[in-house]
Design a protein around this motif. Structure first.
Motif, PDB file in Angstrom:
ATOM      1  N   MET A   1       0.843  -1.199   0.000  1.00 57.86           N
ATOM      2  CA  MET A   1       0.000   0.000   0.000  1.00 57.86           C
ATOM      3  C   MET A   1       0.875   1.245   0.000  1.00 57.86           C
ATOM      4  SD  MET A   1      -3.344  -0.716   2.384  1.00 57.86           S
ATOM      5  CE  MET A   1      -2.458  -0.883   3.928  1.00 57.86           C
ATOM      6  N   SER A   2       0.341   2.326  -0.531  1.00 61.96           N
ATOM      7  CA  SER A   2       1.040   3.607  -0.561  1.00 61.96           C
ATOM      8  C   SER A   2       0.512   4.494   0.554  1.00 61.96           C
ATOM      9  CB  SER A   2       0.833   4.304  -1.915  1.00 61.96           C
ATOM     10  OG  SER A   2       1.364   3.525  -2.962  1.00 61.96           O
ATOM     11  N   ARG A   3       1.437   5.140   1.239  1.00 59.97           N
ATOM     12  CA  ARG A   3       1.069   6.004   2.366  1.00 59.97           C
ATOM     13  C   ARG A   3       0.377   7.271   1.870  1.00 59.97           C
ATOM     14  NH1 ARG A   3       0.553   5.111   7.839  1.00 59.97           N
ATOM     15  NH2 ARG A   3       1.120   6.938   9.076  1.00 59.97           N
ATOM     16  N   VAL A   4      -0.696   7.655   2.562  1.00 60.47           N
ATOM     17  CA  VAL A   4      -1.435   8.869   2.251  1.00 60.47           C
ATOM     18  C   VAL A   4      -1.402   9.789   3.467  1.00 60.47           C
ATOM     19  CG1 VAL A   4      -3.656   9.858   1.562  1.00 60.47           C
ATOM     20  CG2 VAL A   4      -3.010   7.571   0.766  1.00 60.47           C
ATOM     21  N   THR A   5      -1.118  11.062   3.242  1.00 51.78           N
ATOM     22  CA  THR A   5      -1.310  12.057   4.290  1.00 51.78           C
ATOM     23  C   THR A   5      -2.610  12.800   4.013  1.00 51.78           C
ATOM     24  OG1 THR A   5       1.066  12.366   4.692  1.00 51.78           O
ATOM     25  CG2 THR A   5      -0.406  14.115   5.433  1.00 51.78           C
ATOM     26  N   VAL A   6      -3.558  12.663   4.910  1.00 47.97           N
ATOM     27  CA  VAL A   6      -4.830  13.371   4.813  1.00 47.97           C
ATOM     28  C   VAL A   6      -4.633  14.743   5.438  1.00 47.97           C
ATOM     29  CG1 VAL A   6      -7.265  13.374   5.464  1.00 47.97           C
ATOM     30  CG2 VAL A   6      -6.095  11.202   4.990  1.00 47.97           C
ATOM     31  N   VAL A   7      -4.900  15.799   4.665  1.00 43.62           N
ATOM     32  CA  VAL A   7      -4.642  17.152   5.162  1.00 43.62           C
ATOM     33  C   VAL A   7      -5.943  17.943   5.213  1.00 43.62           C
ATOM     34  CG1 VAL A   7      -2.260  17.159   4.322  1.00 43.62           C
ATOM     35  CG2 VAL A   7      -4.070  18.063   2.859  1.00 43.62           C
ATOM     36  N   MET A   8      -6.065  18.714   6.279  1.00 40.69           N
ATOM     37  CA  MET A   8      -7.261  19.528   6.486  1.00 40.69           C
ATOM     38  C   MET A   8      -6.846  20.906   6.979  1.00 40.69           C
ATOM     39  SD  MET A   8     -10.311  19.048   9.327  1.00 40.69           S
ATOM     40  CE  MET A   8     -10.960  17.515   8.666  1.00 40.69           C
ATOM     41  N   ALA A   9      -7.231  21.925   6.226  1.00 41.12           N
ATOM     42  CA  ALA A   9      -7.071  23.302   6.691  1.00 41.12           C
ATOM     43  C   ALA A   9      -8.386  23.719   7.335  1.00 41.12           C
ATOM     44  CB  ALA A   9      -6.739  24.228   5.529  1.00 41.12           C
ATOM     45  N   VAL A  10      -8.336  24.209   8.547  1.00 41.22           N
ATOM     46  CA  VAL A  10      -9.574  24.520   9.257  1.00 41.22           C
ATOM     47  C   VAL A  10      -9.477  25.899   9.905  1.00 41.22           C
ATOM     48  CG1 VAL A  10      -8.738  23.201  11.259  1.00 41.22           C
ATOM     49  CG2 VAL A  10     -11.168  23.761  11.070  1.00 41.22           C
TER      50      VAL A  10
ATOM     51  N   ALA B   1     -12.613   6.461   9.992  1.00 37.38           N
ATOM     52  CA  ALA B   1     -13.427   5.271   9.712  1.00 37.38           C
ATOM     53  C   ALA B   1     -13.088   4.647   8.360  1.00 37.38           C
ATOM     54  CB  ALA B   1     -14.911   5.643   9.751  1.00 37.38           C
ATOM     55  N   GLN B   2     -12.055   5.130   7.676  1.00 38.57           N
ATOM     56  CA  GLN B   2     -11.708   4.620   6.357  1.00 38.57           C
ATOM     57  C   GLN B   2     -11.287   3.156   6.400  1.00 38.57           C
ATOM     58  OE1 GLN B   2     -11.794   6.445   3.174  1.00 38.57           O
ATOM     59  NE2 GLN B   2     -13.195   7.417   4.636  1.00 38.57           N
ATOM     60  N   THR B   3     -11.704   2.414   5.387  1.00 38.78           N
ATOM     61  CA  THR B   3     -11.286   1.018   5.276  1.00 38.78           C
ATOM     62  C   THR B   3      -9.830   0.907   4.833  1.00 38.78           C
ATOM     63  OG1 THR B   3     -12.183   0.977   3.025  1.00 38.78           O
ATOM     64  CG2 THR B   3     -13.613   0.188   4.803  1.00 38.78           C
ATOM     65  N   TYR B   4      -9.325   1.910   4.143  1.00 36.19           N
ATOM     66  CA  TYR B   4      -7.895   1.987   3.787  1.00 36.19           C
ATOM     67  C   TYR B   4      -7.166   2.544   4.998  1.00 36.19           C
ATOM     68  CZ  TYR B   4      -3.757   2.992   0.891  1.00 36.19           C
ATOM     69  OH  TYR B   4      -2.495   3.019   0.343  1.00 36.19           O
ATOM     70  N   ARG B   5      -6.176   1.839   5.511  1.00 40.41           N
ATOM     71  CA  ARG B   5      -5.609   2.195   6.813  1.00 40.41           C
ATOM     72  C   ARG B   5      -4.223   2.826   6.750  1.00 40.41           C
ATOM     73  NH1 ARG B   5      -9.179   3.495   9.581  1.00 40.41           N
ATOM     74  NH2 ARG B   5      -7.712   3.514  11.321  1.00 40.41           N
ATOM     75  N   ASP B   6      -3.570   2.844   5.610  1.00 41.40           N
ATOM     76  CA  ASP B   6      -2.195   3.362   5.552  1.00 41.40           C
ATOM     77  C   ASP B   6      -2.219   4.875   5.333  1.00 41.40           C
ATOM     78  OD1 ASP B   6       0.514   3.581   5.525  1.00 41.40           O
ATOM     79  OD2 ASP B   6       0.825   2.524   3.627  1.00 41.40           O
ATOM     80  N   PHE B   7      -2.577   5.604   6.369  1.00 46.03           N
ATOM     81  CA  PHE B   7      -2.629   7.059   6.254  1.00 46.03           C
ATOM     82  C   PHE B   7      -2.305   7.702   7.601  1.00 46.03           C
ATOM     83  CE2 PHE B   7      -6.959   5.988   7.620  1.00 46.03           C
ATOM     84  CZ  PHE B   7      -7.224   6.951   8.578  1.00 46.03           C
ATOM     85  N   ASP B   8      -1.877   8.955   7.520  1.00 46.05           N
ATOM     86  CA  ASP B   8      -1.747   9.806   8.702  1.00 46.05           C
ATOM     87  C   ASP B   8      -2.525  11.086   8.430  1.00 46.05           C
ATOM     88  OD1 ASP B   8       0.636  12.068   8.043  1.00 46.05           O
ATOM     89  OD2 ASP B   8       0.762  10.234   6.863  1.00 46.05           O
ATOM     90  N   VAL B   9      -2.780  11.847   9.472  1.00 48.55           N
ATOM     91  CA  VAL B   9      -3.621  13.039   9.353  1.00 48.55           C
ATOM     92  C   VAL B   9      -2.851  14.255   9.845  1.00 48.55           C
ATOM     93  CG1 VAL B   9      -5.794  14.139  10.010  1.00 48.55           C
ATOM     94  CG2 VAL B   9      -5.692  11.649   9.713  1.00 48.55           C
ATOM     95  N   PHE B  10      -2.854  15.298   9.011  1.00 48.31           N
ATOM     96  CA  PHE B  10      -2.205  16.563   9.364  1.00 48.31           C
ATOM     97  C   PHE B  10      -3.236  17.683   9.291  1.00 48.31           C
ATOM     98  CE2 PHE B  10       0.293  20.342   7.757  1.00 48.31           C
ATOM     99  CZ  PHE B  10       0.811  20.679   8.999  1.00 48.31           C
ATOM    100  N   ILE B  11      -3.404  18.388  10.395  1.00 47.30           N
ATOM    101  CA  ILE B  11      -4.362  19.490  10.478  1.00 47.30           C
ATOM    102  C   ILE B  11      -3.603  20.810  10.539  1.00 47.30           C
ATOM    103  CG2 ILE B  11      -6.317  20.474  11.742  1.00 47.30           C
ATOM    104  CD1 ILE B  11      -6.867  17.652  10.838  1.00 47.30           C
ATOM    105  N   LEU B  12      -3.993  21.751   9.690  1.00 48.96           N
ATOM    106  CA  LEU B  12      -3.468  23.108   9.797  1.00 48.96           C
ATOM    107  C   LEU B  12      -4.587  24.007  10.311  1.00 48.96           C
ATOM    108  CD1 LEU B  12      -0.993  24.941   7.561  1.00 48.96           C
ATOM    109  CD2 LEU B  12      -3.069  26.138   8.241  1.00 48.96           C
TER     110      LEU B  12
ATOM    111  N   MET C   1      -7.288   4.792  -4.000  1.00 47.49           N
ATOM    112  CA  MET C   1      -5.914   4.307  -4.004  1.00 47.49           C
ATOM    113  C   MET C   1      -5.753   3.112  -4.931  1.00 47.49           C
ATOM    114  SD  MET C   1      -4.259   6.470  -2.415  1.00 47.49           S
ATOM    115  CE  MET C   1      -2.731   5.572  -2.655  1.00 47.49           C
ATOM    116  N   ALA C   2      -6.773   2.287  -5.055  1.00 45.83           N
ATOM    117  CA  ALA C   2      -6.707   1.178  -6.013  1.00 45.83           C
ATOM    118  C   ALA C   2      -6.583   1.707  -7.436  1.00 45.83           C
ATOM    119  CB  ALA C   2      -7.951   0.302  -5.871  1.00 45.83           C
ATOM    120  N   VAL C   3      -7.318   2.763  -7.735  1.00 45.40           N
ATOM    121  CA  VAL C   3      -7.257   3.364  -9.067  1.00 45.40           C
ATOM    122  C   VAL C   3      -5.900   4.011  -9.305  1.00 45.40           C
ATOM    123  CG1 VAL C   3      -8.223   5.176 -10.528  1.00 45.40           C
ATOM    124  CG2 VAL C   3      -9.745   3.680  -9.228  1.00 45.40           C
ATOM    125  N   LEU C   4      -5.380   4.732  -8.313  1.00 40.97           N
ATOM    126  CA  LEU C   4      -4.083   5.389  -8.466  1.00 40.97           C
ATOM    127  C   LEU C   4      -2.957   4.368  -8.637  1.00 40.97           C
ATOM    128  CD1 LEU C   4      -4.403   8.286  -5.870  1.00 40.97           C
ATOM    129  CD2 LEU C   4      -4.017   8.549  -8.322  1.00 40.97           C
TER     130      LEU C   4
END
Length: 295
Positions: A1-10, A26-37, A98-101
């Protein structure tokens, strides 16, 4: 799997940020981290975000363009996924994209969704791209990408120049336009996001939005069109350039409409006739120019 950074500007997102983050975790894809700005929030956003397993950076309010630029720089995953603090992902959103990418090697993937209004209405937004010839067909003549569905290659965005602070309301469109050359975009024809349309968002249809759109086109994109379209056939380059000019003229015409509504007839007239020079083939541009001459 490829790592994803989920980013949110709030900015002042206390009313919805927890629900949005719940959908991310709650994502079924688990290889991610979350960065909030946290873009200078003055409400309880920081306290709410602190309850989640994510990295958070608090900065002075600088607007969405600056936030997106910083988030891409700070991300650690191979891919970056945007989510707004009032939008909500379906559980299989990342897994599907991610499957498509991974299968396509594309630089960016986006999807369909629902527009959710404050009165409870949900309107499906299904994009139908007819045989796109290049990545530009996903973002011209208009930006078809719902930002909270976008997942893109971080290094490719950095190599393209990244987002910029002075593209505020249209910052995502700027990013896709500079990312498009020599790269592939893919669209997943599935509704994977609920996109909130708030009453406060109505200002986006006003003068400032169209002014920002015109600035993006005339100052940031059109001067670079020869570079952006360099690898395309001459006829295709000419077609995309006409699209940019046409959109610039429509933005000016919309600005003129708002000026006229405010009683600023002289300013409206100048904008209306400037719009005609850029988009002479658009009927509503002519209509607004004629109206600007009326008492």
């Amino acid at each position: 799997m490829s790592r994803v950074t989920v980013v949110m500007a709030v900015y002042n997102g206390a009313a919805s940020v927890a629900q949005s983050l719940d959908a991310v975790f709650a994502q079924t894809y688990r290889d991610f981290d979350v960065f909030i700005l946290d873009d200078g929030s003055t409400d309880d956003t920081a306290d709410i975000v602190a309850r989640y397993d994510c990295r958070c950076l608090r900065v002075e309010n600088g607007g969405l363009g600056a936030a997106r630029k910083r988030m891409v720089e700070e991300a650690t995953g191979k891919y970056v996924a945007f989510v707004d603090h009032d939008d909500f992902w379906l559980p299989n959103k990342l897994e599907r994209q991610m499957a498509v990418l991974d299968a396509s090697g594309a630089a960016m993937c986006h999807a369909d969704g629902w527009y959710v209004y404050e009165d409870g209405r949900e309107v499906a937004r299904d994009l139908r791209l007819s045989n796109p010839k290049s990545a530009f067909d996903h973002v011209l003549p208009s930006n078809w990408v719902i930002a909270s569905t976008a997942v893109f290659d971080r290094q490719a965005m950095l190599d393209a120049g990244n987002f910029v602070a002075d593209a505020v309301r249209c910052s995502d469109w700027y990013g896709w336009l500079i990312l498009a050359p020599k790269r592939q975009f893919v669209h997943v024809p599935e509704r994977l996001v609920r996109y909130s349309v708030l009453s406060t968002s109505l200002a986006n249809a006003g003068y400032r939005f169209h002014e920002a759109q015109h600035y993006l086109l005339t100052r940031l994109i059109l001067p670079r069109r020869h570079q952006l379209f360099a690898d395309l056939e001459p006829a295709v380059r000419a077609r995309y350039t006409r699209m940019l000019l046409r959109n610039s003229g429509i933005a000016l015409s919309s600005m003129a409409k708002h000026m006229r509504a405010q009683g600023k007839k002289k300013d409206a007239r100048g904008l209306a006739f400037a719009a005609l020079r850029e988009a002479p083939d658009v009927p509503r541009v002519w209509t607004r120019a004629i109206r600007s001459l009326l008492p």
